[in-house]
Enzyme design. Structure first.
Site, PDB file in Angstrom:
ATOM      1  CG  LEU A 196       7.408  -1.724  -7.761  1.00  0.00           C
ATOM      2  CD1 LEU A 196       8.833  -1.746  -7.261  1.00  0.00           C
ATOM      3  CD2 LEU A 196       7.369  -1.100  -9.156  1.00  0.00           C
ATOM      4  N   GLY A 231       2.178   9.059  -5.868  1.00  0.00           N
ATOM      5  CA  GLY A 231       3.264   9.148  -4.893  1.00  0.00           C
ATOM      6  C   GLY A 231       4.643   9.467  -5.439  1.00  0.00           C
ATOM      7  CG  ASP A 281      -1.489   9.682   0.125  1.00  0.00           C
ATOM      8  OD1 ASP A 281      -0.750   8.774  -0.312  1.00  0.00           O
ATOM      9  OD2 ASP A 281      -2.706   9.510   0.340  1.00  0.00           O
ATOM     10  CE  LYS A 321       6.542   1.617   4.969  1.00  0.00           C
ATOM     11  NZ  LYS A 321       5.088   1.706   5.277  1.00  0.00           N
ATOM     12  CG  ASP A 359       4.058  -1.911   2.502  1.00  0.00           C
ATOM     13  OD1 ASP A 359       4.853  -1.942   3.439  1.00  0.00           O
ATOM     14  OD2 ASP A 359       2.833  -2.138   2.655  1.00  0.00           O
ATOM     15  CB  THR A 360       2.967  -6.195   0.010  1.00  0.00           C
ATOM     16  OG1 THR A 360       2.381  -5.533  -1.111  1.00  0.00           O
ATOM     17  CG2 THR A 360       2.218  -5.840   1.278  1.00  0.00           C
ATOM     18  N   GLY A 361       5.225  -5.276  -2.130  1.00  0.00           N
ATOM     19  CA  GLY A 361       5.815  -5.580  -3.439  1.00  0.00           C
ATOM     20  C   GLY A 361       4.769  -5.919  -4.490  1.00  0.00           C
ATOM     21  CD  GLU A 401       5.412   2.679  -5.940  1.00  0.00           C
ATOM     22  OE1 GLU A 401       5.099   3.862  -6.175  1.00  0.00           O
ATOM     23  OE2 GLU A 401       4.573   1.777  -5.768  1.00  0.00           O
ATOM     24  CG  ASP A 402       5.104   6.170  -3.298  1.00  0.00           C
ATOM     25  OD1 ASP A 402       5.061   4.983  -3.679  1.00  0.00           O
ATOM     26  OD2 ASP A 402       4.110   6.752  -2.823  1.00  0.00           O
ATOM     27  CG  PHE A 425       1.732   5.301   7.491  1.00  0.00           C
ATOM     28  CD1 PHE A 425       1.281   4.313   6.623  1.00  0.00           C
ATOM     29  CD2 PHE A 425       1.386   6.628   7.235  1.00  0.00           C
ATOM     30  CE1 PHE A 425       0.488   4.633   5.536  1.00  0.00           C
ATOM     31  CE2 PHE A 425       0.585   6.955   6.144  1.00  0.00           C
ATOM     32  CZ  PHE A 425       0.138   5.955   5.297  1.00  0.00           C
ATOM     33  NE  ARG A 433      -1.070  12.492  -3.033  1.00  0.00           N
ATOM     34  CZ  ARG A 433      -0.958  11.162  -3.079  1.00  0.00           C
ATOM     35  NH1 ARG A 433       0.221  10.599  -3.119  1.00  0.00           N
ATOM     36  NH2 ARG A 433      -2.028  10.401  -3.079  1.00  0.00           N
TER      37      ARG A 433
HETATM   38  P1  IMP Z   1       2.740  -2.460  -2.100  1.00  0.00           P
HETATM   39  O1  IMP Z   1       1.947  -2.916  -3.277  1.00  0.00           O
HETATM   40  O2  IMP Z   1       2.281  -3.126  -0.831  1.00  0.00           O
HETATM   41  O3  IMP Z   1       4.234  -2.587  -2.278  1.00  0.00           O
HETATM   42  O4  IMP Z   1       2.308  -0.969  -1.865  1.00  0.00           O
HETATM   43  C1  IMP Z   1       3.039   0.088  -2.189  1.00  0.00           C
HETATM   44  C2  IMP Z   1       2.163   1.316  -2.066  1.00  0.00           C
HETATM   45  O5  IMP Z   1       1.536   1.406  -0.776  1.00  0.00           O
HETATM   46  C3  IMP Z   1       3.000   2.556  -2.207  1.00  0.00           C
HETATM   47  O6  IMP Z   1       3.056   2.979  -3.540  1.00  0.00           O
HETATM   48  C4  IMP Z   1       2.234   3.537  -1.355  1.00  0.00           C
HETATM   49  O7  IMP Z   1       1.239   4.163  -2.124  1.00  0.00           O
HETATM   50  C5  IMP Z   1       1.554   2.726  -0.305  1.00  0.00           C
HETATM   51  N1  IMP Z   1       2.302   2.797   0.958  1.00  0.00           N
HETATM   52  C6  IMP Z   1       3.058   1.825   1.518  1.00  0.00           C
HETATM   53  N2  IMP Z   1       3.616   2.251   2.658  1.00  0.00           N
HETATM   54  C7  IMP Z   1       3.219   3.541   2.813  1.00  0.00           C
HETATM   55  C8  IMP Z   1       3.490   4.541   3.817  1.00  0.00           C
HETATM   56  O8  IMP Z   1       4.234   4.360   4.784  1.00  0.00           O
HETATM   57  N3  IMP Z   1       2.912   5.758   3.614  1.00  0.00           N
HETATM   58  C9  IMP Z   1       2.100   6.034   2.556  1.00  0.00           C
HETATM   59  N4  IMP Z   1       1.826   5.133   1.604  1.00  0.00           N
HETATM   60  C10 IMP Z   1       2.379   3.895   1.733  1.00  0.00           C
HETATM   61 MG    MG Z   2       1.792   4.438  -4.380  1.00  0.00          MG
END
Ligand code: IMP
Ligand code: MG
Length: 174
Positions: A105, A41, A156, A128, A100-102, A96-97, A149, A162
């Site tokens: 990272l 991403g 993607d 987010k 989300d939940t963190g 990172e792109d 989303f 992408r």
């Molecule tokens: P986390 O571990 O929940 O923070 O997930 C982060 C990853 O989830 C990102 O690197 C994305 O690959 C994926 N992700 C989270 N939100 C989106 C979205 O809106 N579109 C596409 N991928 C997402």
């Molecule tokens: Mg990702």
């Protein structure tokens, strides 16, 4: 089929990359940094950022996958591809792109901390914030977004989109 609504245009992203680059230059004035891009991403963001940051930089990539929705809350992330080079004593910026939940990272930061870098900073194009499950501080943020989303600019939906030059919001249609 999906419909994509533009959330951030190419111009807005360009300005955002410049803003983040200036912050990084200010924090690492005259020092060397290692950008660690999270595949796939972050590939477009890191390539623009690396061209914009006027410092001596190295670029490396790491790839992880999270185990399906059911287990993400346990923070189980699997390492698919490790870095090529050692980061001991280096200024590391993880790129990172989306955060989300963190969990992704947090896992990566904990993993790379063990290798004794001089410092690790976290940079993400999109944050987010409202979705966070673990406490993790992002140092450089392009845009804070609501729980949309999104796709494009490296990001993607089922591996598609992408290559779009903008960030869009996916609207599912029957
Ligand atoms: P986390 O571990 O929940 O923070 O997930 C982060 C990853 O989830 C990102 O690197 C994305 O690959 C994926 N992700 C989270 N939100 C989106 C979205 O809106 N579109 C596409 N991928 C997402
Ligand atoms: Mg990702």
């Amino acid at each position: 089929m999906e419909k994509i609504d533009i959330l951030y245009t190419q111009e807005q992203i360009k300005d955002c990359v410049k803003r983040v680059a200036r912050q990084i230059e200010k924090d690492f004035d005259g020092e060397e940094i290692v950008f660690v891009g999270i595949l796939k991403g972050a590939f477009m963001f890191i390539s623009d950022l690396a061209r914009e940051v006027n410092l001596s930089t190295k670029i490396d990539f790491i790839s992880v996958s999270s185990y399906g929705e059911k287990t993400t809350s346990s923070g189980v992330v699997k390492l698919i591809k490790d870095l090529d080079d050692d980061i001991a004593g280096k200024n590391v910026i993880i790129v990172e792109d989306i955060v989300d939940t963190g969990l992704t990272l947090k896992y990566l930061k904990d993993l790379l901390e063990q290798r004794k870098p001089k410092i690790i900073k976290l940079c993400t194009l999109l944050d987010k914030v409202s979705r966070r499950q673990v406490s993790i501080q992002t140092d450089y943020v392009g845009f804070e977004i609501n729980d949309y989303f999104v796709v494009g600019y490296g990001i993607d939906y089922a591996q598609k989109y992408r290559g779009l030059p903008y960030v869009g919001h996916v609207i599912l249609e029957e």
